[in-house]
Design a protein around this motif. Structure first.
Motif, PDB file in Angstrom:
ATOM      1  N   ARG A 183       0.836  -1.207   0.000  1.00 61.23           N
ATOM      2  CA  ARG A 183       0.000   0.000   0.000  1.00 61.23           C
ATOM      3  C   ARG A 183       0.872   1.259   0.000  1.00 61.23           C
ATOM      4  O   ARG A 183       0.594   2.228  -0.719  1.00 61.23           O
ATOM      5  CB  ARG A 183      -0.922  -0.005   1.215  1.00 61.23           C
ATOM      6  N   ASP A 184       1.926   1.227   0.786  1.00 60.78           N
ATOM      7  CA  ASP A 184       2.850   2.357   0.846  1.00 60.78           C
ATOM      8  C   ASP A 184       3.478   2.610  -0.524  1.00 60.78           C
ATOM      9  O   ASP A 184       3.494   3.737  -1.035  1.00 60.78           O
ATOM     10  CB  ASP A 184       3.931   2.056   1.885  1.00 60.78           C
ATOM     11  N   LEU A 185       3.987   1.544  -1.122  1.00 56.29           N
ATOM     12  CA  LEU A 185       4.636   1.675  -2.425  1.00 56.29           C
ATOM     13  C   LEU A 185       3.653   2.129  -3.496  1.00 56.29           C
ATOM     14  O   LEU A 185       3.931   3.067  -4.259  1.00 56.29           O
ATOM     15  CB  LEU A 185       5.256   0.337  -2.831  1.00 56.29           C
ATOM     16  N   TYR A 186       2.488   1.485  -3.560  1.00 54.71           N
ATOM     17  CA  TYR A 186       1.528   1.802  -4.618  1.00 54.71           C
ATOM     18  C   TYR A 186       0.988   3.224  -4.488  1.00 54.71           C
ATOM     19  O   TYR A 186       0.812   3.925  -5.489  1.00 54.71           O
ATOM     20  CB  TYR A 186       0.372   0.809  -4.599  1.00 54.71           C
ATOM     21  N   SER A 187       0.722   3.664  -3.267  1.00 52.21           N
ATOM     22  CA  SER A 187       0.194   5.022  -3.106  1.00 52.21           C
ATOM     23  C   SER A 187       1.233   6.058  -3.527  1.00 52.21           C
ATOM     24  O   SER A 187       0.892   7.081  -4.151  1.00 52.21           O
ATOM     25  CB  SER A 187      -0.251   5.254  -1.658  1.00 52.21           C
ATOM     26  N   ARG A 188       2.497   5.804  -3.222  1.00 55.20           N
ATOM     27  CA  ARG A 188       3.548   6.737  -3.644  1.00 55.20           C
ATOM     28  C   ARG A 188       3.679   6.772  -5.159  1.00 55.20           C
ATOM     29  O   ARG A 188       3.835   7.844  -5.753  1.00 55.20           O
ATOM     30  CB  ARG A 188       4.891   6.347  -2.998  1.00 55.20           C
ATOM     31  N   ARG A 189       3.602   5.605  -5.782  1.00 42.69           N
ATOM     32  CA  ARG A 189       3.757   5.560  -7.234  1.00 42.69           C
ATOM     33  C   ARG A 189       2.546   6.180  -7.939  1.00 42.69           C
ATOM     34  O   ARG A 189       2.695   6.850  -8.976  1.00 42.69           O
ATOM     35  CB  ARG A 189       3.943   4.103  -7.680  1.00 42.69           C
ATOM     36  N   LEU A 190       1.353   5.973  -7.404  1.00 46.27           N
ATOM     37  CA  LEU A 190       0.165   6.587  -7.997  1.00 46.27           C
ATOM     38  C   LEU A 190       0.187   8.104  -7.825  1.00 46.27           C
ATOM     39  O   LEU A 190      -0.201   8.847  -8.727  1.00 46.27           O
ATOM     40  CB  LEU A 190      -1.092   5.981  -7.374  1.00 46.27           C
ATOM     41  N   ALA A 191       0.646   8.567  -6.678  1.00 40.25           N
ATOM     42  CA  ALA A 191       0.766  10.010  -6.471  1.00 40.25           C
ATOM     43  C   ALA A 191       1.782  10.613  -7.429  1.00 40.25           C
ATOM     44  O   ALA A 191       1.579  11.706  -7.976  1.00 40.25           O
ATOM     45  CB  ALA A 191       1.157  10.295  -5.020  1.00 40.25           C
ATOM     46  N   CYS A 192       2.881   9.904  -7.655  1.00 40.78           N
ATOM     47  CA  CYS A 192       3.893  10.368  -8.596  1.00 40.78           C
ATOM     48  C   CYS A 192       3.308  10.478 -10.001  1.00 40.78           C
ATOM     49  O   CYS A 192       3.541  11.463 -10.713  1.00 40.78           O
ATOM     50  CB  CYS A 192       5.084   9.412  -8.582  1.00 40.78           C
ATOM     51  N   LEU A 234      -5.673   9.013   0.665  1.00 43.23           N
ATOM     52  CA  LEU A 234      -4.262   8.715   0.906  1.00 43.23           C
ATOM     53  C   LEU A 234      -3.400   9.242  -0.239  1.00 43.23           C
ATOM     54  O   LEU A 234      -2.359   9.889  -0.009  1.00 43.23           O
ATOM     55  CB  LEU A 234      -4.064   7.211   1.073  1.00 43.23           C
ATOM     56  N   VAL A 235      -3.815   8.986  -1.467  1.00 46.50           N
ATOM     57  CA  VAL A 235      -3.049   9.470  -2.619  1.00 46.50           C
ATOM     58  C   VAL A 235      -3.029  11.000  -2.635  1.00 46.50           C
ATOM     59  O   VAL A 235      -2.006  11.615  -2.965  1.00 46.50           O
ATOM     60  CB  VAL A 235      -3.630   8.909  -3.931  1.00 46.50           C
ATOM     61  N   LYS A 236      -4.136  11.615  -2.248  1.00 44.21           N
ATOM     62  CA  LYS A 236      -4.200  13.081  -2.205  1.00 44.21           C
ATOM     63  C   LYS A 236      -3.186  13.641  -1.217  1.00 44.21           C
ATOM     64  O   LYS A 236      -2.488  14.627  -1.505  1.00 44.21           O
ATOM     65  CB  LYS A 236      -5.613  13.523  -1.818  1.00 44.21           C
ATOM     66  N   ALA A 237      -3.069  13.003  -0.060  1.00 42.40           N
ATOM     67  CA  ALA A 237      -2.093  13.456   0.936  1.00 42.40           C
ATOM     68  C   ALA A 237      -0.665  13.211   0.445  1.00 42.40           C
ATOM     69  O   ALA A 237       0.219  14.059   0.622  1.00 42.40           O
ATOM     70  CB  ALA A 237      -2.329  12.738   2.260  1.00 42.40           C
ATOM     71  N   GLU A 238      -0.428  12.050  -0.162  1.00 38.43           N
ATOM     72  CA  GLU A 238       0.891  11.755  -0.740  1.00 38.43           C
ATOM     73  C   GLU A 238       1.279  12.823  -1.757  1.00 38.43           C
ATOM     74  O   GLU A 238       2.415  13.320  -1.768  1.00 38.43           O
ATOM     75  CB  GLU A 238       0.864  10.390  -1.436  1.00 38.43           C
ATOM     76  N   LEU A 239       0.324  13.174  -2.609  1.00 40.71           N
ATOM     77  CA  LEU A 239       0.574  14.141  -3.668  1.00 40.71           C
ATOM     78  C   LEU A 239       0.907  15.519  -3.085  1.00 40.71           C
ATOM     79  O   LEU A 239       1.833  16.194  -3.543  1.00 40.71           O
ATOM     80  CB  LEU A 239      -0.649  14.211  -4.584  1.00 40.71           C
ATOM     81  N   ALA A 240       0.171  15.912  -2.067  1.00 40.87           N
ATOM     82  CA  ALA A 240       0.403  17.215  -1.449  1.00 40.87           C
ATOM     83  C   ALA A 240       1.797  17.285  -0.821  1.00 40.87           C
ATOM     84  O   ALA A 240       2.502  18.297  -0.949  1.00 40.87           O
ATOM     85  CB  ALA A 240      -0.665  17.499  -0.403  1.00 40.87           C
TER      86      ALA A 240
END
Length: 353
Positions: free
Chosen positions: A70-79, A103-109
């Motif tokens: 989940r950590d890896l995928y959310s970071r890659r999707l945010a990227c 989660l992706v929104k927070a990663e992106l921010a």
């Protein structure tokens, strides 16, 4: 005599370097941050403005409690959303309270904030987004990794850090992402020291489950030491950190994308420690899976840096092989040699988790 030694070293490199490439993918076959078989379809669909597979993928990580993925995928999707935002904006518009979208929104921010010289102020503005992601699924440790990164960037006190850390380990006591964020906070480059950082990493690794990426945490702390300011750490502790990560790497199949970042990190640490045969063993295990970290810390072209250093490792190993050694012998990488001639045999691969 110095000239003679140089000539012998050159002759060794000319003879053996070619054979040391056996088993290594060609430069053209090495990819940077290549997605695994689960993430790749989600990225392809996102490129076609379809967020559905990404939403399904992240929902599955929650259902499976697969927090590392989940950590890896959310970071890659945010990227991906940073350069191709339309699909993600549609996801938020259709499902504004989806915990995975939050989660992706927070990663992106946070990713955008860290790029700015005014990152501390921008990170403070991202606090509500991290809180929303944490509330989306109270079991999820990944928002707490974001919170720890946020604490580092906003100059939060040790008391705040300790509170966040307790919340993180309550949710997943062996989550690698939260541990790496803690190591960064405790490093000499931020609010701790090299010794405190390495002490923390060694304690965590001692308590880690077999196959856990946390066994590479001391190597991560070693990287912080090798690239940062501060006091001196005894060489034996650095070698021990590398040895623990080597044992972890051996627990996974060659070319497995899951430990790819750990293997890239370990390769860099071994280069800095001048453990050339160990480094060559790791680039064989990395296979085609180069990762941005840690190479983006030393170059604007992380893939090119990885390939250049891969060639350099082969040259270093070749220069140490006796001229009369056969081509078959140069391909043997079952063991490794530390500085000082101490022979260390790699332990057999164990079960992964």
């Amino acid at each position: 005599m110095p000239l003679l030694r140089a000539l012998i070293s050159t002759a060794r490199m000319l003879k053996h370097t070619k054979h040391l490439a056996n088993g290594l993918p060609t430069d053209d076959d090495v990819l940077l941050d290549a997605p695994d078989e689960r993430l790749a379809p989600a990225l392809v669909a996102a490129g076609q403005d379809d967020y559905g597979p990404a939403a399904v993928l992240l929902a599955a990580t929650r259902e499976e409690a697969a927090w590392e993925n989940r950590d890896l995928y959310s970071r890659r999707l945010a990227c991906f959303a940073r350069s191709r935002p339309d699909w993600f904006e549609h996801w938020l518009a259709d499902r504004p309270y989806d915990p995975d979208a939050l989660l992706v929104k927070a990663e992106l921010a946070l990713a955008r904030a860290w790029e700015s010289p005014a990152y501390a102020e921008l990170l403070r503005d991202a606090s509500p987004l991290i809180n929303a992601a944490a509330e989306g699924d109270p079991r999820d440790p990944v928002p707490w990794r974001l919170a720890l990164d946020h604490a580092r960037g906003t100059h939060a006190s040790r008391t705040v850090f300790d509170t966040l850390w307790k919340q993180a380990v309550r949710r997943a006591s062996h989550h690698y992402g939260c541990h790496t964020s803690a190591v960064q906070y405790l490093s000499a480059a931020w609010y701790g020291s090299h010794r405190e950082c390495l002490d923390f990493a060694e304690r965590a690794a001692q308590d880690a489950l077999p196959g856990s990426l946390i066994h590479a945490l001391p190597a991560r702390a070693t990287l912080a030491y090798l690239t940062g300011p501060g006091s001196t750490i005894p060489r034996e502790r650095l070698d021990a950190a590398a040895d623990r990560a080597i044992e972890l790497s051996a627990a996974y199949e060659p070319g497995d994308p899951y430990p790819a970042e750990v293997r890239n990190l370990l390769t860099y640490v071994l280069i800095r420690l001048e453990r050339w045969q160990d480094a060559l063993d790791q680039v064989r295990l990395v296979g085609p899976h180069a990762t941005s970290f840690p190479w983006d810390r030393i170059s604007d072209d992380p893939l090119g840096q990885f390939l250049e250093l891969r060639d350099g490792i082969r040259l270093q190993v070749a220069s140490a092989i006796p001229l009369r050694t056969s081509a078959v012998d140069t391909g043997r990488t079952g063991g490794s040699r530390r500085p000082g001639g101490v022979r260390r045999i790699r332990p057999p691969a164990g079960d992964s988790t």
